[in-house]
Design a protein around this motif. Structure first.
Motif, PDB file in Angstrom:
ATOM      1  N   MET A   1       0.839  -1.206   0.000  1.00  0.00           N
ATOM      2  CA  MET A   1       0.000   0.000   0.000  1.00  0.00           C
ATOM      3  C   MET A   1       0.872   1.253   0.000  1.00  0.00           C
ATOM      4  SD  MET A   1      -3.028  -1.172   2.621  1.00  0.00           S
ATOM      5  CE  MET A   1      -4.085   0.263   2.457  1.00  0.00           C
ATOM      6  N   ILE A   2       1.962   1.220   0.755  1.00  0.00           N
ATOM      7  CA  ILE A   2       2.870   2.366   0.795  1.00  0.00           C
ATOM      8  C   ILE A   2       3.524   2.567  -0.569  1.00  0.00           C
ATOM      9  CG2 ILE A   2       5.077   3.154   1.746  1.00  0.00           C
ATOM     10  CD1 ILE A   2       4.133   1.897   4.449  1.00  0.00           C
ATOM     11  N   SER A   3       4.024   1.485  -1.170  1.00  0.00           N
ATOM     12  CA  SER A   3       4.715   1.609  -2.454  1.00  0.00           C
ATOM     13  C   SER A   3       3.781   1.980  -3.600  1.00  0.00           C
ATOM     14  CB  SER A   3       5.443   0.305  -2.787  1.00  0.00           C
ATOM     15  OG  SER A   3       6.537   0.141  -1.908  1.00  0.00           O
ATOM     16  N   LEU A   4       2.508   1.611  -3.502  1.00  0.00           N
ATOM     17  CA  LEU A   4       1.544   1.969  -4.544  1.00  0.00           C
ATOM     18  C   LEU A   4       1.142   3.438  -4.483  1.00  0.00           C
ATOM     19  CD1 LEU A   4      -0.800  -1.149  -4.523  1.00  0.00           C
ATOM     20  CD2 LEU A   4       0.668  -0.383  -6.403  1.00  0.00           C
ATOM     21  N   THR A   5       1.338   4.067  -3.348  1.00  0.00           N
ATOM     22  CA  THR A   5       0.971   5.472  -3.184  1.00  0.00           C
ATOM     23  C   THR A   5       2.074   6.349  -3.777  1.00  0.00           C
ATOM     24  OG1 THR A   5      -0.151   4.884  -1.130  1.00  0.00           O
ATOM     25  CG2 THR A   5       0.270   7.217  -1.504  1.00  0.00           C
ATOM     26  N   PRO A   6       1.757   7.181  -4.767  1.00  0.00           N
ATOM     27  CA  PRO A   6       2.780   8.040  -5.372  1.00  0.00           C
ATOM     28  C   PRO A   6       3.472   8.915  -4.325  1.00  0.00           C
ATOM     29  CG  PRO A   6       0.802   8.073  -6.688  1.00  0.00           C
ATOM     30  CD  PRO A   6       0.463   7.337  -5.418  1.00  0.00           C
ATOM     31  N   GLY A   7       4.789   8.998  -4.450  1.00  0.00           N
ATOM     32  CA  GLY A   7       5.570   9.817  -3.534  1.00  0.00           C
ATOM     33  C   GLY A   7       6.138   9.041  -2.360  1.00  0.00           C
ATOM     34  N   THR A   8       5.777   7.768  -2.220  1.00  0.00           N
ATOM     35  CA  THR A   8       6.333   6.948  -1.148  1.00  0.00           C
ATOM     36  C   THR A   8       6.834   5.629  -1.730  1.00  0.00           C
ATOM     37  OG1 THR A   8       4.172   5.985  -0.627  1.00  0.00           O
ATOM     38  CG2 THR A   8       4.852   7.907   0.657  1.00  0.00           C
ATOM     39  N   LEU A   9       7.822   5.049  -1.055  1.00  0.00           N
ATOM     40  CA  LEU A   9       8.395   3.793  -1.513  1.00  0.00           C
ATOM     41  C   LEU A   9       8.929   3.026  -0.313  1.00  0.00           C
ATOM     42  CD1 LEU A   9       9.314   2.020  -3.927  1.00  0.00           C
ATOM     43  CD2 LEU A   9      11.491   3.246  -3.813  1.00  0.00           C
ATOM     44  N   THR A  10       8.552   1.771  -0.203  1.00  0.00           N
ATOM     45  CA  THR A  10       9.089   0.905   0.836  1.00  0.00           C
ATOM     46  C   THR A  10      10.478   0.468   0.404  1.00  0.00           C
ATOM     47  OG1 THR A  10       6.874   0.127   1.398  1.00  0.00           O
ATOM     48  CG2 THR A  10       8.722  -1.201   2.161  1.00  0.00           C
ATOM     49  N   LEU A  11      11.480   0.802   1.214  1.00  0.00           N
ATOM     50  CA  LEU A  11      12.859   0.487   0.875  1.00  0.00           C
ATOM     51  C   LEU A  11      13.316  -0.849   1.439  1.00  0.00           C
ATOM     52  CD1 LEU A  11      14.474   3.965   1.614  1.00  0.00           C
ATOM     53  CD2 LEU A  11      13.834   3.036  -0.613  1.00  0.00           C
ATOM     54  N   SER A  12      12.851  -1.165   2.648  1.00  0.00           N
ATOM     55  CA  SER A  12      13.306  -2.379   3.317  1.00  0.00           C
ATOM     56  C   SER A  12      12.180  -2.929   4.175  1.00  0.00           C
ATOM     57  CB  SER A  12      14.524  -2.053   4.188  1.00  0.00           C
ATOM     58  OG  SER A  12      14.917  -3.172   4.938  1.00  0.00           O
ATOM     59  N   VAL A  13      12.095  -4.271   4.218  1.00  0.00           N
ATOM     60  CA  VAL A  13      11.070  -4.946   5.012  1.00  0.00           C
ATOM     61  C   VAL A  13      11.762  -5.956   5.905  1.00  0.00           C
ATOM     62  CG1 VAL A  13       9.016  -6.409   4.932  1.00  0.00           C
ATOM     63  CG2 VAL A  13       9.398  -4.724   3.137  1.00  0.00           C
TER      64      VAL A  13
END
Length: 131
Positions: free
Chosen positions: A63-75
């Motif tokens: 959900m975070i990565s699909l939102t423009p302007g945000t990106l999940t870098l590490s899990v």
């Protein structure tokens, strides 16, 4: 405790909130592209999670990565945490608060009884409480 019967409505509420986030962030990124000045102020936030299962962690990261302007870098699963990049995150604590709001709404919608739990201990002092 929230009733099991309200689960479909809570899931719908989460979906509507996510659609609202998508619209709002798409407009912000598009506006930044078509205007001469950039409003970007990037930041990275470490986000200890209340998610308990791999499904919840994966759902939030996506959900975070699909939102423009945000990106999940590490899990990470143990302990559950994400590192998230935000294009518009001049205040990392405010950015983290927005991410916790998304996590809260997602957990309320995904969990059968809507129990979310408290913020991780290390975040409670910074964010101003639990729930």
């Amino acid at each position: 405790m929230i009733s099991l019967l309200s689960w479909p409505m809570r899931a719908l509420g989460c979906l509507l909130y996510f659609i609202w986030l998508l619209l709002r962030s798409n407009i912000a990124v598009a506006w930044d592209i078509v205007t001469p000045r950039s409003n970007m102020s990037a930041g990275i936030a470490r986000l200890p999670l209340r998610c308990r299962s791999d499904l919840e962690i994966t759902m939030l990261a996506n959900m975070i990565s699909l939102t423009p302007g945000t990106l999940t870098l590490s899990v990470s699963n143990d302990p559950p945490e994400l590192y998230v990049h935000g294009m518009y995150a001049p205040d990392v604590d405010e950015f983290r608060a927005q991410l916790y709001e998304l996590e809260t709404r997602m957990l309320i919608g995904m969990r059968r009884y809507g129990d979310v739990g408290e913020l991780p201990a290390e975040m409670r002092g910074r964010m101003g409480g639990g729930s």
